[in-house]
Write a protein that holds these residues in place. Sequence first.
Motif, PDB file in Angstrom:
ATOM      1  N   GLU A   1       7.062  -3.665  -0.861  1.00  0.00           N
ATOM      2  CA  GLU A   1       7.035  -4.625  -1.983  1.00  0.00           C
ATOM      3  C   GLU A   1       6.109  -5.788  -1.660  1.00  0.00           C
ATOM      4  O   GLU A   1       5.735  -5.990  -0.504  1.00  0.00           O
ATOM      5  CB  GLU A   1       8.456  -5.126  -2.281  1.00  0.00           C
ATOM      6  CG  GLU A   1       9.102  -5.907  -1.146  1.00  0.00           C
ATOM      7  CD  GLU A   1      10.547  -6.310  -1.478  1.00  0.00           C
ATOM      8  OE1 GLU A   1      11.224  -5.561  -2.209  1.00  0.00           O
ATOM      9  OE2 GLU A   1      10.986  -7.368  -0.985  1.00  0.00           O
TER      10      GLU A   1
ATOM     11  N   LEU B   1       3.956  -3.056   3.163  1.00  0.00           N
ATOM     12  CA  LEU B   1       4.632  -1.830   2.717  1.00  0.00           C
ATOM     13  C   LEU B   1       5.832  -2.185   1.843  1.00  0.00           C
ATOM     14  O   LEU B   1       6.517  -3.169   2.102  1.00  0.00           O
ATOM     15  CB  LEU B   1       5.095  -1.000   3.922  1.00  0.00           C
ATOM     16  CG  LEU B   1       4.007  -0.508   4.888  1.00  0.00           C
ATOM     17  CD1 LEU B   1       4.650   0.195   6.076  1.00  0.00           C
ATOM     18  CD2 LEU B   1       3.008   0.390   4.192  1.00  0.00           C
TER      19      LEU B   1
ATOM     20  N   TYR C   1       0.851  -1.197   0.000  1.00  0.00           N
ATOM     21  CA  TYR C   1       0.000   0.000   0.000  1.00  0.00           C
ATOM     22  C   TYR C   1       0.883   1.242   0.000  1.00  0.00           C
ATOM     23  O   TYR C   1       1.989   1.218   0.544  1.00  0.00           O
ATOM     24  CB  TYR C   1      -0.881   0.017   1.255  1.00  0.00           C
ATOM     25  CG  TYR C   1      -1.998  -1.004   1.277  1.00  0.00           C
ATOM     26  CD1 TYR C   1      -1.741  -2.338   1.545  1.00  0.00           C
ATOM     27  CD2 TYR C   1      -3.315  -0.635   1.019  1.00  0.00           C
ATOM     28  CE1 TYR C   1      -2.767  -3.277   1.564  1.00  0.00           C
ATOM     29  CE2 TYR C   1      -4.349  -1.582   1.052  1.00  0.00           C
ATOM     30  CZ  TYR C   1      -4.065  -2.887   1.321  1.00  0.00           C
ATOM     31  OH  TYR C   1      -5.087  -3.816   1.341  1.00  0.00           O
ATOM     32  N   ASP C   2       0.371   2.291  -0.586  1.00  0.00           N
ATOM     33  CA  ASP C   2       1.058   3.592  -0.522  1.00  0.00           C
ATOM     34  C   ASP C   2       0.642   4.325   0.746  1.00  0.00           C
ATOM     35  O   ASP C   2      -0.450   4.137   1.264  1.00  0.00           O
ATOM     36  CB  ASP C   2       0.679   4.455  -1.746  1.00  0.00           C
ATOM     37  CG  ASP C   2       1.205   3.859  -3.058  1.00  0.00           C
ATOM     38  OD1 ASP C   2       0.477   3.933  -4.068  1.00  0.00           O
ATOM     39  OD2 ASP C   2       2.312   3.251  -3.021  1.00  0.00           O
ATOM     40  N   LEU C   3       1.553   5.174   1.219  1.00  0.00           N
ATOM     41  CA  LEU C   3       1.235   6.078   2.334  1.00  0.00           C
ATOM     42  C   LEU C   3       1.208   7.501   1.809  1.00  0.00           C
ATOM     43  O   LEU C   3       1.971   7.803   0.876  1.00  0.00           O
ATOM     44  CB  LEU C   3       2.299   5.934   3.436  1.00  0.00           C
ATOM     45  CG  LEU C   3       2.366   4.566   4.149  1.00  0.00           C
ATOM     46  CD1 LEU C   3       3.474   4.565   5.193  1.00  0.00           C
ATOM     47  CD2 LEU C   3       1.028   4.186   4.738  1.00  0.00           C
TER      48      LEU C   3
ATOM     49  N   LEU D   1      -2.176   6.380   3.908  1.00  0.00           N
ATOM     50  CA  LEU D   1      -3.231   5.411   3.654  1.00  0.00           C
ATOM     51  C   LEU D   1      -4.576   6.024   4.058  1.00  0.00           C
ATOM     52  O   LEU D   1      -4.684   6.578   5.138  1.00  0.00           O
ATOM     53  CB  LEU D   1      -2.972   4.140   4.490  1.00  0.00           C
ATOM     54  CG  LEU D   1      -4.049   3.064   4.481  1.00  0.00           C
ATOM     55  CD1 LEU D   1      -3.970   2.247   3.188  1.00  0.00           C
ATOM     56  CD2 LEU D   1      -3.885   2.136   5.683  1.00  0.00           C
TER      57      LEU D   1
ATOM     58  N   THR E   1      -1.673  -5.019   5.795  1.00  0.00           N
ATOM     59  CA  THR E   1      -1.194  -3.809   5.101  1.00  0.00           C
ATOM     60  C   THR E   1       0.311  -3.887   4.915  1.00  0.00           C
ATOM     61  O   THR E   1       1.094  -3.552   5.816  1.00  0.00           O
ATOM     62  CB  THR E   1      -1.592  -2.538   5.877  1.00  0.00           C
ATOM     63  OG1 THR E   1      -2.993  -2.598   6.173  1.00  0.00           O
ATOM     64  CG2 THR E   1      -1.298  -1.284   5.043  1.00  0.00           C
TER      65      THR E   1
ATOM     66  N   ASP F   1      -0.417   7.903   8.415  1.00  0.00           N
ATOM     67  CA  ASP F   1       0.920   8.179   7.887  1.00  0.00           C
ATOM     68  C   ASP F   1       1.901   8.360   9.047  1.00  0.00           C
ATOM     69  O   ASP F   1       1.504   8.418  10.215  1.00  0.00           O
ATOM     70  CB  ASP F   1       0.889   9.466   7.031  1.00  0.00           C
ATOM     71  CG  ASP F   1       2.034   9.500   6.018  1.00  0.00           C
ATOM     72  OD1 ASP F   1       2.048  10.436   5.201  1.00  0.00           O
ATOM     73  OD2 ASP F   1       2.916   8.588   6.062  1.00  0.00           O
TER      74      ASP F   1
END
Length: 164
Positions: free
Chosen positions: A133, A131, A64-66, A68, A129, A161
Amino acid sequence: MERINIEPLTEEQFAPFGEVIDLNKAENFEINNGMCTRFNDLATVELGGKDARPLVNVFRGKPYDLPLHLKMVERHPLGSQAFIPMTKRPFLVIVAPDTDGVPGTPLAFLTKPGQGINIGQNVWHGVLTTLGEVSDFVVVDRGGRGENLEEYFFDEGYLVDFAD
Ligand SMILES: NC(=O)N[C@@H](O)C(=O)O
Ligand code: NI
């Protein structure tokens, strides 16, 4: 939107929600003539409901990208759920207290590399969740009859975040 800052995972802060799985602190002993170290009894598997049995799974999580946008938390009324990373990569753990059947303000934690967690039965949590990869996790949870998933969707949600 309310913001949640990610904090380092500690046993103390996580205790109301479950257990931290940390091989550096786990009971361990040599087996197989000293050729193997057994890290023993790492977490308590909770199994409720009819025909309950433990499931051993692998979850391959996409990162996931932050920040979130946390829109939903869930819980498993009939059993616990353990996440043990197969790589030494930190991941994000989100849990929330229960207030009369509704989740309160969530908390967000970052694991140390290699640490896992066991989320207690009926504890509100964010889904796995990952992070950075794609990462594999051994997941031990509950199988059997009955509905073992309850989801709660927040009206606005939270922005998760690291603190500025
Ligand atoms: N749906 C599913 O099995 N996974 C969730 O329970 C989760 O916590 O990731
Ligand atoms: Ni879950």
